[in-house]
Design an enzyme around this catalytic site. Sequence first.
Site, PDB file in Angstrom:
ATOM      1  N   HIS A 162      14.485  11.971  27.545  1.00  0.00           N
ATOM      2  CA  HIS A 162      13.450  12.663  28.329  1.00  0.00           C
ATOM      3  C   HIS A 162      13.088  13.955  27.604  1.00  0.00           C
ATOM      4  O   HIS A 162      13.859  14.906  27.595  1.00  0.00           O
ATOM      5  CB  HIS A 162      14.031  12.931  29.734  1.00  0.00           C
ATOM      6  N   MET A 189      11.356  17.234  27.299  1.00  0.00           N
ATOM      7  CA  MET A 189      10.682  18.338  27.984  1.00  0.00           C
ATOM      8  C   MET A 189      10.335  19.362  26.902  1.00  0.00           C
ATOM      9  O   MET A 189      10.900  20.457  26.835  1.00  0.00           O
ATOM     10  CB  MET A 189      11.612  18.923  29.049  1.00  0.00           C
TER      11      MET A 189
HETATM   12  C1  DX5 Z   1      15.895  18.294  34.947  1.00  0.00           C
HETATM   13  C2  DX5 Z   1      16.329  17.086  34.156  1.00  0.00           C
HETATM   14  C3  DX5 Z   1      17.174  16.155  34.930  1.00  0.00           C
HETATM   15  C4  DX5 Z   1      18.504  16.707  35.363  1.00  0.00           C
HETATM   16  C5  DX5 Z   1      18.885  15.986  36.615  1.00  0.00           C
HETATM   17  O1  DX5 Z   1      14.976  19.015  34.207  1.00  0.00           O
HETATM   18  O2  DX5 Z   1      15.210  16.363  33.699  1.00  0.00           O
HETATM   19  O3  DX5 Z   1      17.365  14.942  34.218  1.00  0.00           O
HETATM   20  O4  DX5 Z   1      19.503  16.540  34.401  1.00  0.00           O
HETATM   21  O5  DX5 Z   1      20.003  16.595  37.147  1.00  0.00           O
HETATM   22  P1  DX5 Z   1      20.337  16.524  38.714  1.00  0.00           P
HETATM   23  O6  DX5 Z   1      20.558  15.090  39.053  1.00  0.00           O
HETATM   24  O7  DX5 Z   1      21.576  17.364  38.813  1.00  0.00           O
HETATM   25  O8  DX5 Z   1      19.170  17.112  39.452  1.00  0.00           O
HETATM   26 ZN    ZN Z   2      15.578  14.289  32.874  1.00  0.00          ZN
END
Ligand code: DX5
Ligand code: ZN
Length: 217
Positions: free
Chosen positions: A66, A68
Amino acid sequence: MKPLISPSILAADFANLQRDVEMINQSEADWIHVDIMDGVFVPNISFGFPVIQAIKKHATKPLDVHLMITEPDRYLQQFAEAGASIITVHFEACTHLHRTVQAIKDLGCKASVALNPHTSVYQLESILSDLDMVLIMSVNPGFGGQKFINATYRKLHQLTTMCSEYRPELLIEVDGGVNLQNAPELIAAGANVLVAGNSVFADANPKLAIANLKHSE
Ligand code: DX5
Ligand code: ZN
């Protein structure tokens, strides 16, 4: 159908990464969710290629990466070479999204687009048939352990309705604040991939937490 489970390695113990990856290997998880943050697109920095390669070395399950980050095109090949099977880019970070999606596919990876909480699912209407997956952010990206945003359910309903026309086999992943309490409603609303960070790794028995999510419909 049972959801795919993608535990987020961001919530793992980075000093014991091999142990935590092996726990995921032995669990009922389907993928390993790998969160890449650049400190520009989101107000946090996670980790880069050496850590992904270290995870890949021990992982027996596909890496669900993922991104970002701004200008993801600059690094797609490196992420594929580091071991990504699924690459998610953010709608908000791509000027030429169609080109980016084709580039991901040309690298042999599954192509996915993430939507921030404020972005409408209808922005994807023209590109839906090209996608393998859509990731609906159920928190603002940047940090693990945040509170789930309830408007996510409505977006899931809107996306599943749009999919029935354009892309019935689309994978729909939900990421952020997913736990055993909200998982059944998320699945009922059309989510078929659940990302879970804190609800897995803060549990005394992470492997059981993964199994419980897997069977939570
Ligand atoms: C947030 C990330 C998530 C995060 C989710 O920006 O994209 O993947 O790791 O973590 P939880 O499940 O703790 O919200
Ligand atoms: Zn994520």
